[in-house]
Write a protein that holds these residues in place. Sequence first.
Motif, PDB file in Angstrom:
ATOM      1  N   ILE A   1       2.618  11.949 -14.079  1.00 54.57           N
ATOM      2  CA  ILE A   1       4.050  11.636 -14.103  1.00 54.57           C
ATOM      3  C   ILE A   1       4.238  10.132 -14.287  1.00 54.57           C
ATOM      4  O   ILE A   1       3.630   9.320 -13.585  1.00 54.57           O
ATOM      5  N   ARG A   2       5.066   9.771 -15.247  1.00 54.70           N
ATOM      6  CA  ARG A   2       5.380   8.358 -15.483  1.00 54.70           C
ATOM      7  C   ARG A   2       6.227   7.829 -14.334  1.00 54.70           C
ATOM      8  O   ARG A   2       7.212   8.471 -13.929  1.00 54.70           O
ATOM      9  N   PHE A   3       5.879   6.651 -13.833  1.00 52.83           N
ATOM     10  CA  PHE A   3       6.597   6.064 -12.696  1.00 52.83           C
ATOM     11  C   PHE A   3       7.405   4.862 -13.159  1.00 52.83           C
ATOM     12  O   PHE A   3       6.870   3.962 -13.820  1.00 52.83           O
ATOM     13  N   ILE A   4       8.712   4.841 -12.815  1.00 48.67           N
ATOM     14  CA  ILE A   4       9.596   3.750 -13.218  1.00 48.67           C
ATOM     15  C   ILE A   4      10.323   3.213 -11.981  1.00 48.67           C
ATOM     16  O   ILE A   4      11.078   3.951 -11.332  1.00 48.67           O
ATOM     17  N   PRO A   5      10.115   1.946 -11.619  1.00 47.58           N
ATOM     18  CA  PRO A   5      10.877   1.364 -10.511  1.00 47.58           C
ATOM     19  C   PRO A   5      12.308   1.053 -10.939  1.00 47.58           C
ATOM     20  O   PRO A   5      12.571   0.774 -12.114  1.00 47.58           O
ATOM     21  N   LYS A   6      13.214   1.086  -9.945  1.00 49.72           N
ATOM     22  CA  LYS A   6      14.625   0.832 -10.233  1.00 49.72           C
ATOM     23  C   LYS A   6      15.223  -0.115  -9.202  1.00 49.72           C
ATOM     24  O   LYS A   6      14.947  -0.002  -8.007  1.00 49.72           O
TER      25      LYS A   6
ATOM     26  N   PRO B   1       0.805  -1.229   0.000  1.00 52.74           N
ATOM     27  CA  PRO B   1       0.000   0.000   0.000  1.00 52.74           C
ATOM     28  C   PRO B   1       0.836   1.276   0.000  1.00 52.74           C
ATOM     29  O   PRO B   1       0.455   2.272  -0.628  1.00 52.74           O
ATOM     30  N   GLU B   2       1.988   1.250   0.681  1.00 50.75           N
ATOM     31  CA  GLU B   2       2.843   2.444   0.726  1.00 50.75           C
ATOM     32  C   GLU B   2       3.449   2.732  -0.648  1.00 50.75           C
ATOM     33  O   GLU B   2       3.500   3.885  -1.081  1.00 50.75           O
ATOM     34  N   LEU B   3       3.903   1.674  -1.330  1.00 49.45           N
ATOM     35  CA  LEU B   3       4.459   1.884  -2.667  1.00 49.45           C
ATOM     36  C   LEU B   3       3.369   2.326  -3.635  1.00 49.45           C
ATOM     37  O   LEU B   3       3.570   3.219  -4.464  1.00 49.45           O
ATOM     38  N   LYS B   4       2.185   1.729  -3.516  1.00 48.99           N
ATOM     39  CA  LYS B   4       1.088   2.110  -4.403  1.00 48.99           C
ATOM     40  C   LYS B   4       0.646   3.555  -4.182  1.00 48.99           C
ATOM     41  O   LYS B   4       0.185   4.218  -5.124  1.00 48.99           O
ATOM     42  N   ALA B   5       0.804   4.049  -2.959  1.00 44.97           N
ATOM     43  CA  ALA B   5       0.471   5.455  -2.698  1.00 44.97           C
ATOM     44  C   ALA B   5       1.389   6.379  -3.483  1.00 44.97           C
ATOM     45  O   ALA B   5       0.949   7.426  -4.002  1.00 44.97           O
ATOM     46  N   ILE B   6       2.668   6.019  -3.599  1.00 47.14           N
ATOM     47  CA  ILE B   6       3.619   6.813  -4.372  1.00 47.14           C
ATOM     48  C   ILE B   6       3.272   6.754  -5.861  1.00 47.14           C
ATOM     49  O   ILE B   6       3.281   7.778  -6.560  1.00 47.14           O
ATOM     50  N   VAL B   7       2.944   5.573  -6.332  1.00 44.55           N
ATOM     51  CA  VAL B   7       2.557   5.414  -7.739  1.00 44.55           C
ATOM     52  C   VAL B   7       1.314   6.245  -8.039  1.00 44.55           C
ATOM     53  O   VAL B   7       1.230   6.926  -9.075  1.00 44.55           O
ATOM     54  N   LYS B   8       0.349   6.213  -7.133  1.00 46.57           N
ATOM     55  CA  LYS B   8      -0.879   6.985  -7.334  1.00 46.57           C
ATOM     56  C   LYS B   8      -0.596   8.485  -7.369  1.00 46.57           C
ATOM     57  O   LYS B   8      -1.186   9.223  -8.174  1.00 46.57           O
ATOM     58  N   ALA B   9       0.288   8.950  -6.502  1.00 49.70           N
ATOM     59  CA  ALA B   9       0.631  10.370  -6.507  1.00 49.70           C
ATOM     60  C   ALA B   9       1.187  10.781  -7.862  1.00 49.70           C
ATOM     61  O   ALA B   9       0.874  11.865  -8.378  1.00 49.70           O
ATOM     62  N   CYS B  10       2.002   9.925  -8.458  1.00 52.15           N
ATOM     63  CA  CYS B  10       2.537  10.211  -9.795  1.00 52.15           C
ATOM     64  C   CYS B  10       1.416  10.251 -10.829  1.00 52.15           C
ATOM     65  O   CYS B  10       1.349  11.167 -11.657  1.00 52.15           O
TER      66      CYS B  10
ATOM     67  N   MET C   1      13.295  -1.051 -21.151  1.00 54.90           N
ATOM     68  CA  MET C   1      14.421  -1.214 -20.234  1.00 54.90           C
ATOM     69  C   MET C   1      15.266   0.045 -20.209  1.00 54.90           C
ATOM     70  O   MET C   1      15.630   0.579 -21.258  1.00 54.90           O
ATOM     71  N   TRP C   2      15.567   0.530 -19.017  1.00 50.04           N
ATOM     72  CA  TRP C   2      16.517   1.614 -18.791  1.00 50.04           C
ATOM     73  C   TRP C   2      17.738   1.030 -18.093  1.00 50.04           C
ATOM     74  O   TRP C   2      17.615   0.118 -17.259  1.00 50.04           O
ATOM     75  N   MET C   3      18.919   1.551 -18.420  1.00 53.80           N
ATOM     76  CA  MET C   3      20.141   1.126 -17.743  1.00 53.80           C
ATOM     77  C   MET C   3      21.161   2.261 -17.767  1.00 53.80           C
ATOM     78  O   MET C   3      21.055   3.191 -18.575  1.00 53.80           O
ATOM     79  N   TRP C   4      22.149   2.170 -16.879  1.00 57.32           N
ATOM     80  CA  TRP C   4      23.238   3.147 -16.873  1.00 57.32           C
ATOM     81  C   TRP C   4      24.208   2.871 -18.005  1.00 57.32           C
ATOM     82  O   TRP C   4      24.294   1.745 -18.518  1.00 57.32           O
ATOM     83  N   SER C   5      24.992   3.864 -18.343  1.00 57.10           N
ATOM     84  CA  SER C   5      25.826   3.824 -19.547  1.00 57.10           C
ATOM     85  C   SER C   5      27.246   3.335 -19.335  1.00 57.10           C
ATOM     86  O   SER C   5      27.904   2.913 -20.285  1.00 57.10           O
ATOM     87  N   ASP C   6      27.750   3.385 -18.120  1.00 61.83           N
ATOM     88  CA  ASP C   6      29.207   3.398 -17.932  1.00 61.83           C
ATOM     89  C   ASP C   6      29.922   2.135 -18.387  1.00 61.83           C
ATOM     90  O   ASP C   6      31.057   2.185 -18.846  1.00 61.83           O
ATOM     91  N   ARG C   7      29.261   0.952 -18.278  1.00 64.39           N
ATOM     92  CA  ARG C   7      29.951  -0.280 -18.689  1.00 64.39           C
ATOM     93  C   ARG C   7      30.096  -0.384 -20.201  1.00 64.39           C
ATOM     94  O   ARG C   7      30.798  -1.261 -20.699  1.00 64.39           O
TER      95      ARG C   7
ATOM     96  N   GLY D   1       2.249  -1.078 -11.897  1.00 61.79           N
ATOM     97  CA  GLY D   1       1.663  -0.876 -13.220  1.00 61.79           C
ATOM     98  C   GLY D   1       2.656  -0.233 -14.160  1.00 61.79           C
ATOM     99  O   GLY D   1       2.298   0.613 -14.989  1.00 61.79           O
ATOM    100  N   ALA D   2       3.926  -0.640 -14.062  1.00 65.59           N
ATOM    101  CA  ALA D   2       5.014   0.041 -14.773  1.00 65.59           C
ATOM    102  C   ALA D   2       5.085  -0.369 -16.232  1.00 65.59           C
ATOM    103  O   ALA D   2       4.833  -1.527 -16.582  1.00 65.59           O
ATOM    104  N   ASP D   3       5.455   0.599 -17.087  1.00 63.39           N
ATOM    105  CA  ASP D   3       5.725   0.308 -18.494  1.00 63.39           C
ATOM    106  C   ASP D   3       7.203   0.460 -18.820  1.00 63.39           C
ATOM    107  O   ASP D   3       7.597   0.429 -19.984  1.00 63.39           O
ATOM    108  N   ALA D   4       8.020   0.630 -17.781  1.00 59.02           N
ATOM    109  CA  ALA D   4       9.479   0.697 -17.930  1.00 59.02           C
ATOM    110  C   ALA D   4      10.095   0.259 -16.614  1.00 59.02           C
ATOM    111  O   ALA D   4       9.466   0.342 -15.551  1.00 59.02           O
ATOM    112  N   PHE D   5      11.350  -0.185 -16.708  1.00 53.59           N
ATOM    113  CA  PHE D   5      12.043  -0.669 -15.514  1.00 53.59           C
ATOM    114  C   PHE D   5      13.520  -0.318 -15.661  1.00 53.59           C
ATOM    115  O   PHE D   5      14.127  -0.594 -16.691  1.00 53.59           O
ATOM    116  N   HIS D   6      14.094   0.308 -14.618  1.00 53.23           N
ATOM    117  CA  HIS D   6      15.525   0.653 -14.614  1.00 53.23           C
ATOM    118  C   HIS D   6      16.272  -0.455 -13.885  1.00 53.23           C
ATOM    119  O   HIS D   6      16.052  -0.683 -12.699  1.00 53.23           O
TER     120      HIS D   6
END
Length: 387
Positions: free
Chosen positions: A112-117, A98-107, A238-244, A189-194
Motif C-alpha cells: 500500500i502506498r503511504f502518503i502523509p498529510k 518509530p511509531e510512525l515508521k511502524a505504520i509506514v512499514k505495515a503499508c 502533490m495532492w490537495m483538496w479541490s474546493d478553493r 520515504g514518501a513519494d507524494a504529500f497531501h
Amino acid sequence: MKYVLNLRQSVRAAVVIAMLLLGLKVTGQQKTQTNYNQLPVKALLLTVPDAKDVPMFCDFIRDALPKEGVNTLVLRIRYKYKFKSHPELADQGALSEPELKAIVKACRDVGIRFIPKMNLFGHQSEDEKILPLLAAYPQFDESPQLNPPHPWKPVYTMYDFYTKSVCPNHPDLLKVVFSLMDELIDVCGADAFHVGLDEVWIIGDDRCPRCAGLDKAEIFAAYVNKLHDHLKGRGCQMWMWSDRLIDGKTTGLLAWQASMNNTSRAIDLIAKDIMICDWKYEDAPPTPAYFSVKGFNVLPSSCNKPEVAIAQLNQVLDIRKNGSRAEYSHVLSNRMQGMFHTMWGNSRDFIQAYYGKDKDRDGSVTTFKTLFKEIRTRDNNTGLNNN
C-alpha cells in the motif's frame, strides 16, 4: 441541494460538451479497448492514531485494507508527530519516529502506498484552540485581530468564524513549512504529500500588511505553486483538496465545498500535475469532469453517504469509458484516477466499527465498505468498451 447550471445533468453529456469546448474530436468509434473499470488509485484517508493504538492500526492495515482493495493510505498527521526539526510544533499525543515508521512499514508489507498529510493553509485552529503552528509562531497569522469566539459557537453560515489561516506571504513561513514537509517525507520515504489547502476562508485579509489589496486567486495560486515546486524538487507528487478552485457562487456549492472568496480563478494559474482530491459529501455534482477538462488528475472523495460515493464512482467510470471516445483518448479517461474515501473522526472508532465492535456513528465505515465492495465488483467486470 439544488445547483446552478444543471449540475445534476448527465455526466456523459457534460464530458462531451467539455470536449467540444476544448476542440477535441468526439467520435462514435472506439479506437482501443480500454479496461476502464480498473482504477489506478483506490485510496483511504485515516487520522493518525494515538500511540497506544498504533499496533491495532498496523494490524488493521495488514488485515483489512488489502481485502478491501485499498492501494493507497493517506494519513492525516497534522501536528501529531514529534518533529525533530521543530519540536515546539508537536501537538498533544504526537507519535514518535518509530511509531510512525511502524505504520509506514505495515503499508509496505502489503503493497500500500503511504502518503502523509498536513493542513498547510487554513485549519490552523480547531474550535477555540489555536493549533501549534500559530501558537508557536503568531507572526504567521493572516488575521491576528480575528480569533475564535469565546465561548465557541458552531459554524452555521459562511459569515461565522471558522478557522485561522497562515499568511502565505510571510517571509519566514515556508522555512518552517518546508522543514516539516521534508522531515515527514524522509521519515516516511514518501513519494507524494497531501498539503490540504481546503476551506481557506481567511485569505488576503484587509489588515494584513503583506496581502491586503492583492488578488486572492493570485495569492492562493502563488502559494500552491511554491508548495508544488518544493515537493517536485523532492521527487514527490502533490495532492490537495479541490474546493478553493471551484466558484461557489456560480455553482451554488457555497463556502465549504467551493470558494466564496474569489480564489477559484487559481485553477488556471497552478501546476497541472497536482492530484486534485475533489471532496463532495452531500451530493455528487460533476465537478470531477471539470477538473479533468482543466487538465488535472482527479480523485472524487467520499465520506459518509453510500449513495453519494456510488454516484461518484459511476462518474469516474463513465468518464473513463466515454472519454475514450475522443480522438485523444487519454486526455479525459486517464485523468480520472480512481476514488478516495475519507473519514474525519478517531481512527480507533473507525476500526472498531469496521469489525462490528462499535457503532458506525457517522456512516463513514458503512460508506467505505459499500464503495470498495462496488469497486471490487466493477474490477471483476472487465469493462471493455467495445462500442
